[in-house]
Enzyme design. Structure first.
Site, mmCIF file in Angstrom:
data_model
loop_
_atom_site.group_PDB
_atom_site.id
_atom_site.type_symbol
_atom_site.label_atom_id
_atom_site.label_comp_id
_atom_site.label_asym_id
_atom_site.label_seq_id
_atom_site.Cartn_x
_atom_site.Cartn_y
_atom_site.Cartn_z
ATOM 1 N N ILE A 338 5.653 -30.769 11.431
ATOM 2 C CA ILE A 338 4.588 -31.771 11.566
ATOM 3 C C ILE A 338 4.695 -32.818 10.458
ATOM 4 O O ILE A 338 4.512 -34.010 10.678
ATOM 5 C CB ILE A 338 3.191 -31.077 11.553
ATOM 6 C CG1 ILE A 338 3.014 -30.256 12.838
ATOM 7 C CG2 ILE A 338 2.060 -32.101 11.403
ATOM 8 C CD1 ILE A 338 1.830 -29.312 12.833
ATOM 9 N N GLU A 364 7.665 -4.979 0.638
ATOM 10 C CA GLU A 364 6.685 -3.991 1.120
ATOM 11 C C GLU A 364 7.055 -3.472 2.515
ATOM 12 O O GLU A 364 6.194 -3.136 3.325
ATOM 13 C CB GLU A 364 5.256 -4.561 1.090
ATOM 14 C CG GLU A 364 4.944 -5.194 -0.249
ATOM 15 C CD GLU A 364 3.714 -4.687 -0.952
ATOM 16 O OE1 GLU A 364 3.020 -3.829 -0.390
ATOM 17 O OE2 GLU A 364 3.470 -5.150 -2.078
HETATM 18 N N1 COS Z 1 0.863 7.874 4.604
HETATM 19 C C1 COS Z 1 0.928 9.179 4.213
HETATM 20 N N2 COS Z 1 2.034 9.937 4.408
HETATM 21 C C2 COS Z 1 3.084 9.368 5.013
HETATM 22 C C3 COS Z 1 3.080 8.013 5.440
HETATM 23 C C4 COS Z 1 1.906 7.267 5.214
HETATM 24 N N3 COS Z 1 1.841 5.990 5.566
HETATM 25 N N4 COS Z 1 4.277 7.737 5.998
HETATM 26 C C5 COS Z 1 5.024 8.857 5.936
HETATM 27 N N5 COS Z 1 4.284 9.836 5.338
HETATM 28 C C6 COS Z 1 4.705 11.233 5.120
HETATM 29 C C7 COS Z 1 5.107 11.901 6.427
HETATM 30 O O1 COS Z 1 3.989 12.440 7.102
HETATM 31 C C8 COS Z 1 6.068 12.966 5.933
HETATM 32 O O2 COS Z 1 5.296 14.027 5.419
HETATM 33 P P1 COS Z 1 5.754 15.583 5.626
HETATM 34 O O3 COS Z 1 6.818 15.829 4.617
HETATM 35 O O4 COS Z 1 4.491 16.352 5.331
HETATM 36 O O5 COS Z 1 6.241 15.731 7.027
HETATM 37 C C9 COS Z 1 6.779 12.288 4.763
HETATM 38 O O6 COS Z 1 5.898 11.242 4.326
HETATM 39 C C10 COS Z 1 8.115 11.703 5.136
HETATM 40 O O7 COS Z 1 7.894 10.760 6.197
HETATM 41 P P2 COS Z 1 9.028 10.360 7.229
HETATM 42 O O8 COS Z 1 9.708 11.602 7.716
HETATM 43 O O9 COS Z 1 8.432 9.447 8.221
HETATM 44 O O10 COS Z 1 10.042 9.553 6.263
HETATM 45 P P3 COS Z 1 11.318 8.678 6.605
HETATM 46 O O11 COS Z 1 12.319 8.918 5.550
HETATM 47 O O12 COS Z 1 11.741 8.893 8.018
HETATM 48 O O13 COS Z 1 10.887 7.120 6.408
HETATM 49 C C11 COS Z 1 9.675 5.065 6.419
HETATM 50 C C12 COS Z 1 9.694 6.599 6.550
HETATM 51 C C13 COS Z 1 10.745 4.335 7.228
HETATM 52 C C14 COS Z 1 8.310 4.705 6.933
HETATM 53 C C15 COS Z 1 9.827 4.738 4.899
HETATM 54 O O14 COS Z 1 11.126 4.995 4.455
HETATM 55 C C16 COS Z 1 9.460 3.313 4.535
HETATM 56 O O15 COS Z 1 8.288 2.915 4.531
HETATM 57 N N6 COS Z 1 10.474 2.500 4.184
HETATM 58 C C17 COS Z 1 10.232 1.173 3.656
HETATM 59 C C18 COS Z 1 10.056 1.222 2.175
HETATM 60 C C19 COS Z 1 9.494 -0.052 1.653
HETATM 61 O O16 COS Z 1 8.475 -0.545 2.110
HETATM 62 N N7 COS Z 1 10.142 -0.592 0.634
HETATM 63 C C20 COS Z 1 9.686 -1.807 0.068
HETATM 64 C C21 COS Z 1 9.837 -1.759 -1.374
HETATM 65 S S1 COS Z 1 8.510 -1.114 -2.205
HETATM 66 S S2 COS Z 1 7.459 -2.709 -2.650
#
Ligand code: COS
Length: 387
Positions: A338, A364
């Site tokens: 724009i 994040e």
């Molecule tokens: N709140 C509470 N617990 C959570 C949760 C949430 N939002 N998300 C996952 N968990 C728990 C799960 O329930 C699981 O617990 P149990 O061990 O009791 O089963 C555990 O954490 C592991 O979760 P999960 O198996 O889903 O983990 P993964 O390795 O498959 O990955 C994602 C999960 C992809 C969601 C995660 O790696 C992620 O958020 N990645 C991005 C990281 C990020 O944002 N980085 C930015 C930099 S930091 S500013």
């Protein structure tokens, strides 16, 4: 959408709004030029309690909750991103691990300093080999008596070079990893073996510092474990849920500013004998931006209110983060279009904001990570990226 906001939070939102417009927005060029927030502005933010808005009142904050902070973040989102970042970390990823899962002693020791802004904080999860796949970090912490020895390298850490206190995620059990094998530690500036590595040069967000953090046989006492050993991954995920919401809120504010600037410009700018605001091409861009801002705001408010009620809704948080960050990038792109050439040169803030908002789709949790969280929820899958 004021009907969703209680009176006391309306007052807070208005206070932040006035401060942002009167005190912070006039400093934007200075921040951009010097790469620093002027100390007087930081001091005023400390005096107004901006660093401790979410921290419980018994530890020196205002205890306004995530929804309350979303309202403040929306207003801060109007100004240069350096301001919302420095406040956002202390109110969010820098303090939440302690607020949510810290011991009483940790809360008493650190939260008042974070709330007053005496301490600047950081949250160290990402590493060169593990950003999106957070459970795959290689930083390790090994217990030795009543101490832990941390070794590893973090990167992209917001506030890294400034931080007085860092939450560091490290592996304490390689087999268990995300399921009880990652621990969160508090590490203070000056701890032997803890140092700042390379400071990253970035596309935007001047005045915000991102760096590597290096842990080389860095010893911390066992009382610096947040919560219990092995609970760090869940603490990190809960912390990110809050951070993603407040980031989404700031995107709404930034998009509102871009829409206001675009609207004013479209009314002023005349081509072929008429203001461009009278052209349907421009009207549709404004209409699309306004609609998307409205949708994002509704998502932020509704999700933050539910979050504060204690609902665990990571998929809704992910939808809100995904939508609001992609929305602000589209709105910024339209704002450049724009404004035409005026949106591309550095005379107006549009060019800077266009660059600054790009990172919101990365930090994040990238847009792709948010989609994974949402898709797993729809499909009922638990864990494992193939899910
Ligand atoms: N709140 C509470 N617990 C959570 C949760 C949430 N939002 N998300 C996952 N968990 C728990 C799960 O329930 C699981 O617990 P149990 O061990 O009791 O089963 C555990 O954490 C592991 O979760 P999960 O198996 O889903 O983990 P993964 O390795 O498959 O990955 C994602 C999960 C992809 C969601 C995660 O790696 C992620 O958020 N990645 C991005 C990281 C990020 O944002 N980085 C930015 C930099 S930091 S500013």
């Amino acid at each position: 959408m004021d009907f969703l906001i209680p009176e006391d939070l309306k007052d807070l939102k208005n206070m932040v709004r006035t401060f942002v417009r009167k005190e912070l927005m006039p400093l934007e060029e200075e921040v951009e030029r010097s790469g620093k927030i002027p100390e007087e502005a930081l001091q005023k933010m400390r005096e107004l309690g901006f660093f401790g808005l979410t921290i419980p009142t018994e530890y020196g904050g205002s205890g306004i909750g995530t929804f309350g902070y979303c309202l403040a973040a929306e207003e801060l989102g109007w100004a240069h991103s350096a301001f919302k970042t420095i406040c956002g970390v202390n109110n969010g990823i820098g303090s939440k691990p302690i607020v949510l899962d810290g011991t009483e002693e940790q809360k008493r020791k650190y939260l008042p300093k974070i709330a007053s802004g005496e301490y600047i904080t950081a949250f160290a999860l990402s590493e060169p080999g593990a950003g999106s796949d957070a459970a795959n970090i290689s930083t390790q912490a090994v217990r030795k008596g009543d101490r832990y020895i941390i070794n590893g390298r973090k990167h992209f850490i917001t506030n890294g070079p400034l931080a007085d206190l860092v939450t560091v995620l490290a592996v304490t059990d390689k087999e268990k990893r995300a399921h009880g094998g990652i621990t969160a530690f508090l590490v203070e500036k000056g701890t032997p073996g803890f140092s700042v590595g390379q400071i990253h040069k970035t596309m935007g967000s001047r005045g915000v510092y991102h760096s590597e953090l290096i842990f080389d046989n860095c010893e911390v006492p066992a009382e610096n474990v947040i919560g219990k050993e092995g609970m760090g991954f869940i603490t990190a995920m809960k912390t990110l849920d809050d951070g993603r919401l407040t980031l989404a809120a700031s995107c709404v504010g930034t998009a509102e500013r871009l829409l206001e600037m675009s609207t004013e410009y479209a009314k002023r700018r005349v081509t072929f004998g008429k203001p461009i605001a009278e052209r349907q091409a421009i009207q549709w861009m404004l209409a699309d931006s306004a609609t998307e801002i409205y949708a994002a705001k509704m998502m932020v408010y509704a999700t933050a209110i539910r979050y504060d009620k204690g609902e665990r809704i990571p998929a809704e948080v992910a939808m809100t983060k995904l939508y609001a960050t992609e929305m602000v990038n589209r709105v910024a792109d339209r704002a450049v279009q724009i404004h035409g050439g005026m949106g591309w040169i550095q005379e107006l803030p549009v060019e800077r904001i266009y660059r600054d908002v790009r990172v919101t789709r990365l930090y994040e949790g990238t847009s792709e990570i948010q989609r994974i969280i949402i898709a797993r929820n729809i499909l009922g899958y638990k864990g494992g990226l193939e899910g």
